[in-house]
Scaffold this motif. Sequence first.
Motif, PDB file in Angstrom:
ATOM      1  N   THR A   9       0.842  -1.196   0.000  1.00  0.00           N
ATOM      2  CA  THR A   9       0.000   0.000   0.000  1.00  0.00           C
ATOM      3  C   THR A   9       0.875   1.243   0.000  1.00  0.00           C
ATOM      4  O   THR A   9       0.581   2.224  -0.685  1.00  0.00           O
ATOM      5  CB  THR A   9      -0.929  -0.001   1.230  1.00  0.00           C
ATOM      6  OG1 THR A   9      -1.718  -1.191   1.198  1.00  0.00           O
ATOM      7  CG2 THR A   9      -1.820   1.217   1.248  1.00  0.00           C
ATOM      8  N   MET A  10       1.972   1.191   0.748  1.00  0.00           N
ATOM      9  CA  MET A  10       2.894   2.332   0.787  1.00  0.00           C
ATOM     10  C   MET A  10       3.508   2.578  -0.592  1.00  0.00           C
ATOM     11  O   MET A  10       3.663   3.730  -1.002  1.00  0.00           O
ATOM     12  CB  MET A  10       3.988   2.107   1.831  1.00  0.00           C
ATOM     13  CG  MET A  10       4.892   3.304   1.992  1.00  0.00           C
ATOM     14  SD  MET A  10       3.991   4.800   2.430  1.00  0.00           S
ATOM     15  CE  MET A  10       4.226   4.811   4.158  1.00  0.00           C
ATOM     16  N   ASN A  11       3.854   1.500  -1.312  1.00  0.00           N
ATOM     17  CA  ASN A  11       4.359   1.669  -2.680  1.00  0.00           C
ATOM     18  C   ASN A  11       3.334   2.413  -3.528  1.00  0.00           C
ATOM     19  O   ASN A  11       3.689   3.290  -4.322  1.00  0.00           O
ATOM     20  CB  ASN A  11       4.655   0.322  -3.341  1.00  0.00           C
ATOM     21  CG  ASN A  11       5.814  -0.424  -2.739  1.00  0.00           C
ATOM     22  OD1 ASN A  11       5.789  -1.654  -2.671  1.00  0.00           O
ATOM     23  ND2 ASN A  11       6.843   0.269  -2.293  1.00  0.00           N
ATOM     24  N   GLY A  12       2.063   2.061  -3.358  1.00  0.00           N
ATOM     25  CA  GLY A  12       1.007   2.726  -4.102  1.00  0.00           C
ATOM     26  C   GLY A  12       0.909   4.206  -3.778  1.00  0.00           C
ATOM     27  O   GLY A  12       0.712   5.032  -4.669  1.00  0.00           O
ATOM     28  N   LEU A  13       1.084   4.551  -2.518  1.00  0.00           N
ATOM     29  CA  LEU A  13       1.038   5.965  -2.130  1.00  0.00           C
ATOM     30  C   LEU A  13       2.242   6.730  -2.676  1.00  0.00           C
ATOM     31  O   LEU A  13       2.107   7.823  -3.206  1.00  0.00           O
ATOM     32  CB  LEU A  13       0.989   6.096  -0.611  1.00  0.00           C
ATOM     33  CG  LEU A  13      -0.298   5.635   0.062  1.00  0.00           C
ATOM     34  CD1 LEU A  13      -0.132   5.652   1.573  1.00  0.00           C
ATOM     35  CD2 LEU A  13      -1.466   6.493  -0.366  1.00  0.00           C
ATOM     36  N   VAL A  14       3.416   6.131  -2.561  1.00  0.00           N
ATOM     37  CA  VAL A  14       4.648   6.805  -2.978  1.00  0.00           C
ATOM     38  C   VAL A  14       4.734   6.933  -4.499  1.00  0.00           C
ATOM     39  O   VAL A  14       5.166   7.959  -5.020  1.00  0.00           O
ATOM     40  CB  VAL A  14       5.891   6.066  -2.430  1.00  0.00           C
ATOM     41  CG1 VAL A  14       7.170   6.619  -3.025  1.00  0.00           C
ATOM     42  CG2 VAL A  14       5.925   6.155  -0.919  1.00  0.00           C
ATOM     43  N   TYR A  15       4.326   5.893  -5.209  1.00  0.00           N
ATOM     44  CA  TYR A  15       4.482   5.884  -6.664  1.00  0.00           C
ATOM     45  C   TYR A  15       3.199   6.240  -7.407  1.00  0.00           C
ATOM     46  O   TYR A  15       3.108   6.059  -8.613  1.00  0.00           O
ATOM     47  CB  TYR A  15       5.056   4.539  -7.121  1.00  0.00           C
ATOM     48  CG  TYR A  15       6.460   4.375  -6.619  1.00  0.00           C
ATOM     49  CD1 TYR A  15       7.524   4.969  -7.263  1.00  0.00           C
ATOM     50  CD2 TYR A  15       6.715   3.665  -5.449  1.00  0.00           C
ATOM     51  CE1 TYR A  15       8.814   4.857  -6.779  1.00  0.00           C
ATOM     52  CE2 TYR A  15       8.004   3.536  -4.965  1.00  0.00           C
ATOM     53  CZ  TYR A  15       9.045   4.138  -5.630  1.00  0.00           C
ATOM     54  OH  TYR A  15      10.312   4.028  -5.146  1.00  0.00           O
ATOM     55  N   GLY A  16       2.186   6.692  -6.688  1.00  0.00           N
ATOM     56  CA  GLY A  16       1.062   7.367  -7.293  1.00  0.00           C
ATOM     57  C   GLY A  16      -0.022   6.537  -7.930  1.00  0.00           C
ATOM     58  O   GLY A  16      -0.529   6.908  -8.971  1.00  0.00           O
ATOM     59  N   ASP A  17      -0.431   5.444  -7.333  1.00  0.00           N
ATOM     60  CA  ASP A  17      -1.541   4.695  -7.902  1.00  0.00           C
ATOM     61  C   ASP A  17      -2.545   4.404  -6.797  1.00  0.00           C
ATOM     62  O   ASP A  17      -2.456   3.399  -6.113  1.00  0.00           O
ATOM     63  CB  ASP A  17      -1.054   3.396  -8.523  1.00  0.00           C
ATOM     64  CG  ASP A  17      -2.123   2.775  -9.400  1.00  0.00           C
ATOM     65  OD1 ASP A  17      -1.778   2.368 -10.504  1.00  0.00           O
ATOM     66  OD2 ASP A  17      -3.273   2.706  -8.990  1.00  0.00           O
ATOM     67  N   TRP A  18      -3.517   5.283  -6.648  1.00  0.00           N
ATOM     68  CA  TRP A  18      -4.481   5.141  -5.573  1.00  0.00           C
ATOM     69  C   TRP A  18      -5.795   4.534  -6.043  1.00  0.00           C
ATOM     70  O   TRP A  18      -6.627   4.152  -5.257  1.00  0.00           O
ATOM     71  CB  TRP A  18      -4.796   6.511  -4.966  1.00  0.00           C
ATOM     72  CG  TRP A  18      -3.596   7.212  -4.486  1.00  0.00           C
ATOM     73  CD1 TRP A  18      -2.720   6.780  -3.542  1.00  0.00           C
ATOM     74  CD2 TRP A  18      -3.117   8.474  -4.923  1.00  0.00           C
ATOM     75  NE1 TRP A  18      -1.722   7.696  -3.368  1.00  0.00           N
ATOM     76  CE2 TRP A  18      -1.943   8.752  -4.209  1.00  0.00           C
ATOM     77  CE3 TRP A  18      -3.554   9.398  -5.843  1.00  0.00           C
ATOM     78  CZ2 TRP A  18      -1.213   9.917  -4.383  1.00  0.00           C
ATOM     79  CZ3 TRP A  18      -2.828  10.557  -6.018  1.00  0.00           C
ATOM     80  CH2 TRP A  18      -1.679  10.799  -5.290  1.00  0.00           C
ATOM     81  N   TYR A  19      -6.024   4.455  -7.335  1.00  0.00           N
ATOM     82  CA  TYR A  19      -7.370   4.156  -7.817  1.00  0.00           C
ATOM     83  C   TYR A  19      -7.508   2.844  -8.567  1.00  0.00           C
ATOM     84  O   TYR A  19      -8.578   2.297  -8.644  1.00  0.00           O
ATOM     85  CB  TYR A  19      -7.847   5.296  -8.720  1.00  0.00           C
ATOM     86  CG  TYR A  19      -6.906   5.561  -9.859  1.00  0.00           C
ATOM     87  CD1 TYR A  19      -5.839   6.420  -9.689  1.00  0.00           C
ATOM     88  CD2 TYR A  19      -7.060   4.928 -11.087  1.00  0.00           C
ATOM     89  CE1 TYR A  19      -4.946   6.656 -10.714  1.00  0.00           C
ATOM     90  CE2 TYR A  19      -6.177   5.168 -12.114  1.00  0.00           C
ATOM     91  CZ  TYR A  19      -5.131   6.038 -11.929  1.00  0.00           C
ATOM     92  OH  TYR A  19      -4.256   6.263 -12.947  1.00  0.00           O
ATOM     93  N   SER A  20      -6.471   2.302  -9.150  1.00  0.00           N
ATOM     94  CA  SER A  20      -6.670   1.114  -9.992  1.00  0.00           C
ATOM     95  C   SER A  20      -6.075  -0.122  -9.335  1.00  0.00           C
ATOM     96  O   SER A  20      -6.223  -0.321  -8.148  1.00  0.00           O
ATOM     97  CB  SER A  20      -6.076   1.350 -11.378  1.00  0.00           C
ATOM     98  OG  SER A  20      -4.684   1.525 -11.287  1.00  0.00           O
ATOM     99  N   GLY A  21      -5.374  -0.941 -10.093  1.00  0.00           N
ATOM    100  CA  GLY A  21      -4.872  -2.216  -9.605  1.00  0.00           C
ATOM    101  C   GLY A  21      -3.647  -2.123  -8.727  1.00  0.00           C
ATOM    102  O   GLY A  21      -3.059  -3.140  -8.405  1.00  0.00           O
TER     103      GLY A  21
END
Length: 84
Positions: A9-21
Amino acid sequence: MVFEKQGTTMNGLVYGDWYSGGVWERVKVYHIEMEPGSTLVDCDAYMVQEHDDPFFQSERKPYTTRRHVYQKLLDEVAKELERK
């Protein structure tokens, strides 16, 4: 060889993918024989958005603070190769 796993989840926050896969980690490993008895094992790491869609996927190099994770993996591979 290419290895992938779903990022945190942290990777998603840092690298900018909050909405898709979510964001996936992708590591491309290279195995090159330099000369007889000498092998180079290297890798390139990426954080990937839309990893399952070749048209829209986006590879981004991770921040240098993650370098130690991949270096540790390469060191483990080197130890295994020395045993053989």
